[in-house]
Design a protein around this motif. Structure first.
Motif, short mmCIF file in Angstrom:
data_model
loop_
_atom_site.label_atom_id
_atom_site.label_comp_id
_atom_site.label_asym_id
_atom_site.label_seq_id
_atom_site.Cartn_x
_atom_site.Cartn_y
_atom_site.Cartn_z
N LEU A 105 46.13 33.48 51.20
CA LEU A 105 45.15 33.72 50.14
C LEU A 105 45.37 32.85 48.90
CD1 LEU A 105 44.88 37.62 50.30
CD2 LEU A 105 43.08 35.98 50.86
N PRO A 119 45.39 29.52 48.38
CA PRO A 119 44.39 28.50 48.06
C PRO A 119 43.08 29.10 47.56
CG PRO A 119 45.39 28.09 50.19
CD PRO A 119 45.85 29.44 49.77
N LEU A 120 42.71 30.24 48.09
CA LEU A 120 41.49 30.90 47.64
C LEU A 120 41.62 31.36 46.19
CD1 LEU A 120 38.69 31.74 48.64
CD2 LEU A 120 39.68 33.95 49.30
N GLY A 121 42.77 31.91 45.87
CA GLY A 121 43.02 32.31 44.49
C GLY A 121 43.02 31.12 43.54
N TRP A 142 41.45 28.32 44.01
CA TRP A 142 40.07 27.85 43.91
C TRP A 142 39.30 28.69 42.90
CZ3 TRP A 142 35.26 29.95 44.59
CH2 TRP A 142 34.18 29.05 44.69
N GLY A 196 41.78 34.66 39.84
CA GLY A 196 41.00 33.75 40.66
C GLY A 196 40.52 34.39 41.95
N LEU A 197 41.39 35.20 42.52
CA LEU A 197 41.05 35.86 43.77
C LEU A 197 39.87 36.79 43.58
CD1 LEU A 197 42.30 35.42 46.45
CD2 LEU A 197 44.10 37.03 45.87
N ASP A 198 39.83 37.45 42.44
CA ASP A 198 38.74 38.35 42.10
C ASP A 198 37.41 37.58 42.10
OD1 ASP A 198 37.46 40.64 41.27
OD2 ASP A 198 38.17 40.54 39.19
N ALA A 204 36.78 34.62 43.46
CA ALA A 204 36.49 34.03 44.77
C ALA A 204 35.91 35.07 45.72
CB ALA A 204 37.76 33.42 45.36
N LEU A 231 35.11 25.29 48.38
CA LEU A 231 35.42 26.67 48.75
C LEU A 231 35.79 26.75 50.23
CD1 LEU A 231 35.65 29.67 48.41
CD2 LEU A 231 33.16 29.86 48.48
N ALA A 244 39.23 25.87 50.81
CA ALA A 244 40.16 26.92 50.38
C ALA A 244 40.21 28.06 51.39
CB ALA A 244 39.75 27.45 49.01
N LEU A 245 39.20 28.14 52.24
CA LEU A 245 39.15 29.21 53.24
C LEU A 245 39.88 28.86 54.53
CD1 LEU A 245 35.45 30.41 52.82
CD2 LEU A 245 37.51 31.71 52.29
N PRO A 280 43.07 28.06 55.27
CA PRO A 280 44.30 28.80 55.59
C PRO A 280 44.02 30.25 56.00
CG PRO A 280 44.54 27.61 53.52
CD PRO A 280 43.11 27.52 53.90
N LEU A 281 43.03 30.84 55.39
CA LEU A 281 42.68 32.21 55.73
C LEU A 281 42.13 32.29 57.16
CD1 LEU A 281 42.59 35.06 54.54
CD2 LEU A 281 40.24 34.60 53.78
#
Lengths: 112, 112
Positions: A91, A93-95, A97, B9-11, B13, B87, B90-91, B93-94
């Motif tokens: 998570l 990289p998403l954070g 971003w 950031g996670l929030d 995203a 984006l 960034a996704l 890795p998930l």
DNA sequence: CGGTATCCGTTAAGATACTG
DNA sequence: CAGTATCTTAACGGATACCG
């Protein structure tokens, strides 16, 4: 309708960490165990009901471990499992971003 | 209640790509533009209503571009914007994480 | 082909009060 | 402190029929 098998990895991942709170809860736990009350104060805006509900689901999915200390007053600590820690890493990289583009995202949201 | 500012950031995203479909839609577009009907067939289980609704939201958030070709029969293509492409990256890795642990996740889900 | 419109049930989320 | 219980509203997701 019967649930279909996951179509891809993203599908499975979103099923586990999707929703408004789970990613943030996992995030809060990245630096070690935290108590219920600590989490409640950290996750601004969450209700006790949502917090416990999301924690229970994370526990059922083996992403979070719940440790009860039989003391007075009661003490319960939540921590990442090894599995949860790997998700947390995915998570990052998403954070990043979201952090990088936060101003833009806020502006769009304000625009309606 | 008034929406609070994003906590991290996670929030932010998750607010943009959360929900059952958006991550998968972005994923489908990684290799170039796709037509509405192609997306509908790729995203097994989605209804037309949900697909168009999610696409409109992604468009409003400037993650996806909608190009209308005035032809008969009608043709509309959806593609990633530059912002959407970042984006999507960034996704990755998930998605990898979900792919790697898919069997475990499926098993847990089946266990109920 | 690429949508809209309508209806409907389920799940997510929140407020508030209470308990071991 | 760490939850439960109850109630209410909002959002999500789906089925079906129809339209330019």
């Amino acid at each position: 309708m019967a649930r279909l098998p996951y179509a891809c990895g993203l599908d499975a991942a979103v099923d586990l960490m999707g929703g408004k709170w789970k990613a943030r809860i996992l995030w809060q736990l990245h630096d070690g165990p935290h108590r219920f009350g600590e989490l409640r104060r950290s996750l601004t805006g969450i209700s006790e009901k949502m917090l416990i509900q999301q924690l229970r689901e994370l526990e059922a999915d083996e992403l979070v471990h719940r440790e009860v200390y039989r003391e007075v007053p009661p003490k319960v600590e939540y921590s990442l499992t090894g599995f949860g820690a790997t998700l947390n890493e995915a998570l990052v990289p998403l954070g990043d971003w979201g952090h990088e583009h936060m101003a833009r995202i806020e502006a769009r949201r304000a625009a309606g």
